[in-house]
Design an enzyme around this catalytic site. Sequence first.
Site, mmCIF file in Angstrom:
data_model
loop_
_atom_site.group_PDB
_atom_site.id
_atom_site.type_symbol
_atom_site.label_atom_id
_atom_site.label_comp_id
_atom_site.label_asym_id
_atom_site.label_seq_id
_atom_site.Cartn_x
_atom_site.Cartn_y
_atom_site.Cartn_z
ATOM 1 N N ALA A 306 3.596 0.737 0.864
ATOM 2 C CA ALA A 306 4.269 2.020 0.672
ATOM 3 C C ALA A 306 4.865 2.639 1.930
ATOM 4 O O ALA A 306 5.762 3.479 1.834
ATOM 5 C CB ALA A 306 3.302 3.021 0.042
ATOM 6 N N GLY A 307 4.381 2.279 3.115
ATOM 7 C CA GLY A 307 4.841 2.956 4.314
ATOM 8 C C GLY A 307 6.316 2.720 4.614
ATOM 9 O O GLY A 307 6.826 1.625 4.340
ATOM 10 N N GLY A 309 7.001 5.623 3.113
ATOM 11 C CA GLY A 309 6.805 6.468 1.937
ATOM 12 C C GLY A 309 8.031 6.927 1.191
ATOM 13 O O GLY A 309 7.911 7.713 0.244
ATOM 14 N N LYS A 311 10.332 5.258 -0.901
ATOM 15 C CA LYS A 311 10.344 4.832 -2.305
ATOM 16 C C LYS A 311 9.105 5.338 -3.033
ATOM 17 O O LYS A 311 9.171 5.695 -4.219
ATOM 18 C CB LYS A 311 10.440 3.309 -2.385
ATOM 19 N N GLU A 330 -0.985 1.155 1.765
ATOM 20 C CA GLU A 330 -0.355 0.825 3.044
ATOM 21 C C GLU A 330 -1.396 0.237 3.987
ATOM 22 O O GLU A 330 -2.487 0.796 4.151
ATOM 23 C CB GLU A 330 0.287 2.072 3.668
ATOM 24 N N ASP A 381 7.689 -3.616 -1.785
ATOM 25 C CA ASP A 381 8.768 -3.383 -0.821
ATOM 26 C C ASP A 381 8.336 -4.072 0.473
ATOM 27 O O ASP A 381 7.779 -3.458 1.369
ATOM 28 C CB ASP A 381 8.972 -1.886 -0.623
ATOM 29 N N CYS A 434 14.871 -4.744 2.526
ATOM 30 C CA CYS A 434 16.103 -4.161 3.078
ATOM 31 C C CYS A 434 16.742 -5.204 3.995
ATOM 32 O O CYS A 434 17.174 -4.905 5.107
ATOM 33 C CB CYS A 434 15.832 -2.850 3.798
#
Length: 501
Positions: A306-307, A309, A311, A330, A381, A434
């Site tokens: 999650a980091g 944060g 999304k 995270e 992610d 990304c």
Amino acid sequence: MSDERRGGRQRPPARGRSAQHRSAQRPAERARRTDPARLTAYTVMREINQGAYANLALPKLLREKRLHGRDAAFATELVYGATRLSGLYDAITTRAAGRPVEQIDPAVLDSIRLGAHQVLGMRVPSHAAVDETVALARQVNGSGAAGFVNAVMRRISERGLDEWLDVVTEGVTDPTEALAIRTSHPLWIVKALRAALIGHGRVAANGVEPELARLLEADNAAAKVSLAARPGLATVAELAASGAVASSTSPVGAVLPDGDPGAIAAVREGRAAVQDEGSQLLALAIATAEVGAGAITGERWLDLCAGPGGKAGLLASIAVQRRIPFVANEVNAHRARLVEQTLSAAVAAAVEAGTTVEVRHGDGRDLGGLTPGAYSRVLIDAPCTGLGALRRRPEARWRRRPQDVAALATLQRELLASGIEATRAGGVIGYATCSPHLNETRFVVQDVLRKRDDVELEDARPLFLDAAGAPLPELGDGPYVQLWPQVHGTDAMFLAVLRKR
């Protein structure tokens, strides 16, 4: 400190340097200091040189120095532009100084990079750019270095950008290498992006060169400040009332033309956030994907990595609206604290809604084994090279190395496998990066799927809708979605959607 250390002993080749360069400035100008915007930019450049990130160091210093409006915008363009284009400016400086940049003190080189960007990349008159850069160098590098900077800057200002591009690529016979120099990208990244354009079906191999140039140019363009209104906590209308403009790309997005996002109440309070529109669309796609009947009962969502944060904040707010428990995990303790901060508004809203938003600190690779089949919707992610966000992270292109891709490959596959294990039958898994690098995107998913018979690929394209609810154009042949900055105006986000059988 020696003259060589300051960058002051070895002057560029002749051209009547001493008398002409000393007399080019009046004595009063030689003594003056530079302005706060340029000094701030230089300070951030030095922090980046020591390992800082521009997107974190610059806003902090702008607040400390109380720079706003045009001064803040000027400092921002200086830092981001000089950092993005430092490869090109270093090649130019090598010619102007008559020696490799490795022989120039790094602090002096940062002053020259800032000056080169003003001369070649901004609308600052050459004489003003040279004078201000020399004033900066005298203030921060010393008088000996200032004389060297003066000589180099005057040599740089003798040619325009197009002429310099011809000079630094003279004799380079490989078109890809020449493109890398002209667009200030490491050659390995240019080759990787070329392969990605072909491998993701954006263009055919025989027509890739123009599209590759467009992509690299987009990497060098200043990214707009995009905001996300977290559903149930803020609205696009509220952001628009604070000076932003509603996005045409994202249903929850807005673009801030200028100003400090932190001055907007919704952003300060965590009800909205700075977030690329591609990242917004990706989170919305995961939240929109249909889950099977067996996964709806007792639904629970997970952001596995999650980091910091962004999304997670969007997903959590949607989960709260639907009264669905949400978990953000995270592995890094510091980043876990950042996630807690960005989810604070969603946590408070969850209490009122009678549901939960929880932040956990742990290795995502372990979650599949610890909580098998516990979640109906999982986002991975994955940590990646970030090659899709080079316009927002100007230092990344110079810090990443080809071996980073291989080092991340195993981690990415393990995280995806863990996310699948954590998903219940009928549930949905989103694997995102990304980066468009094929070894971080398609190849990861394909490798994991080859070893499993309990998961299948879904077509992610119908999940990407613009602000008007229309399908986002030019998403390729599927089933994956790969966004592109030169096409969609977003970071180059990748998403694969899988369903647990």
